[in-house]
Write a protein that holds these residues in place. Structure first.
Motif, PDB file in Angstrom:
ATOM      1  N   GLN A  14       0.842  -1.200   0.000  1.00 28.19           N
ATOM      2  CA  GLN A  14       0.000   0.000   0.000  1.00 28.19           C
ATOM      3  C   GLN A  14       0.877   1.250   0.000  1.00 28.19           C
ATOM      4  O   GLN A  14       0.609   2.203  -0.729  1.00 28.19           O
ATOM      5  CB  GLN A  14      -0.935   0.005   1.201  1.00 28.19           C
ATOM      6  N   GLU A  17       2.289   1.764  -3.436  1.00 33.06           N
ATOM      7  CA  GLU A  17       1.250   2.243  -4.358  1.00 33.06           C
ATOM      8  C   GLU A  17       0.966   3.732  -4.139  1.00 33.06           C
ATOM      9  O   GLU A  17       0.852   4.498  -5.085  1.00 33.06           O
ATOM     10  CB  GLU A  17      -0.032   1.426  -4.202  1.00 33.06           C
ATOM     11  N   VAL A  18       0.871   4.147  -2.871  1.00 36.78           N
ATOM     12  CA  VAL A  18       0.617   5.561  -2.560  1.00 36.78           C
ATOM     13  C   VAL A  18       1.775   6.424  -3.061  1.00 36.78           C
ATOM     14  O   VAL A  18       1.558   7.472  -3.677  1.00 36.78           O
ATOM     15  CB  VAL A  18       0.392   5.756  -1.041  1.00 36.78           C
ATOM     16  N   GLU A  19       2.999   5.983  -2.826  1.00 33.45           N
ATOM     17  CA  GLU A  19       4.160   6.748  -3.288  1.00 33.45           C
ATOM     18  C   GLU A  19       4.208   6.803  -4.819  1.00 33.45           C
ATOM     19  O   GLU A  19       4.569   7.826  -5.395  1.00 33.45           O
ATOM     20  CB  GLU A  19       5.461   6.156  -2.725  1.00 33.45           C
ATOM     21  N   SER A  20       3.845   5.728  -5.471  1.00 35.08           N
ATOM     22  CA  SER A  20       3.798   5.705  -6.941  1.00 35.08           C
ATOM     23  C   SER A  20       2.750   6.679  -7.458  1.00 35.08           C
ATOM     24  O   SER A  20       2.976   7.386  -8.445  1.00 35.08           O
ATOM     25  CB  SER A  20       3.499   4.302  -7.454  1.00 35.08           C
ATOM     26  N   GLN A  21       1.605   6.718  -6.788  1.00 30.92           N
ATOM     27  CA  GLN A  21       0.560   7.667  -7.185  1.00 30.92           C
ATOM     28  C   GLN A  21       1.033   9.109  -7.003  1.00 30.92           C
ATOM     29  O   GLN A  21       0.774   9.959  -7.849  1.00 30.92           O
ATOM     30  CB  GLN A  21      -0.723   7.430  -6.389  1.00 30.92           C
ATOM     31  N   LYS A  22       1.728   9.377  -5.912  1.00 31.40           N
ATOM     32  CA  LYS A  22       2.271  10.719  -5.689  1.00 31.40           C
ATOM     33  C   LYS A  22       3.241  11.099  -6.802  1.00 31.40           C
ATOM     34  O   LYS A  22       3.218  12.222  -7.302  1.00 31.40           O
ATOM     35  CB  LYS A  22       2.996  10.793  -4.342  1.00 31.40           C
ATOM     36  N   ARG A  24       3.347   9.875  -9.886  1.00 27.79           N
ATOM     37  CA  ARG A  24       2.605  10.090 -11.134  1.00 27.79           C
ATOM     38  C   ARG A  24       1.920  11.452 -11.127  1.00 27.79           C
ATOM     39  O   ARG A  24       1.899  12.159 -12.131  1.00 27.79           O
ATOM     40  CB  ARG A  24       1.592   8.970 -11.362  1.00 27.79           C
ATOM     41  N   PHE A  25       1.366  11.838  -9.976  1.00 24.41           N
ATOM     42  CA  PHE A  25       0.711  13.133  -9.857  1.00 24.41           C
ATOM     43  C   PHE A  25       1.720  14.265 -10.067  1.00 24.41           C
ATOM     44  O   PHE A  25       1.449  15.217 -10.800  1.00 24.41           O
ATOM     45  CB  PHE A  25       0.029  13.273  -8.490  1.00 24.41           C
TER      46      PHE A  25
END
Length: 90
Positions: A14, A17-22, A24-25
């Motif tokens: 998790q 995934e959160v760091e990857s989303q950050k 990408r953002f």
């Protein structure tokens, strides 16, 4: 650990995934800034002209709309392919 020696800790997954989303953002914001700056900024000055401000607002809104449209289409395509694959294997 699983058979490939990779830890399957759900908290770690998790976090990743959160760091990857950050990430990408941040990439999306950087890309949007580049595109809109090139499109709207003629010459930097002490204050933002109203026409430049309107250009930035429109550019950001179109960029977000386009990104959302592309994401929706990709999700739709993946769902269609997924259900097609399931039909073939059944």
């Amino acid at each position: 650990m699983d058979t490939q020696g990779v830890t399957t800790d759900p908290h770690l997954q998790q976090f990743i995934e959160v760091e990857s989303q950050k990430q990408r953002f941040q990439q999306l914001v950087h890309q949007m800034t580049d595109v809109c700056w090139e499109k709207c900024m003629d010459k930097p000055g002490p204050k933002l002209e109203s026409r430049t401000e309107v250009c930035f607002i429109n550019c950001v809104e179109r960029f977000i709309d386009t990104s959302q449209f592309i994401l929706n289409r990709l999700e739709q395509t993946q769902r269609t392919r997924g259900s097609f694959s399931e039909t073939i294997t059944d």
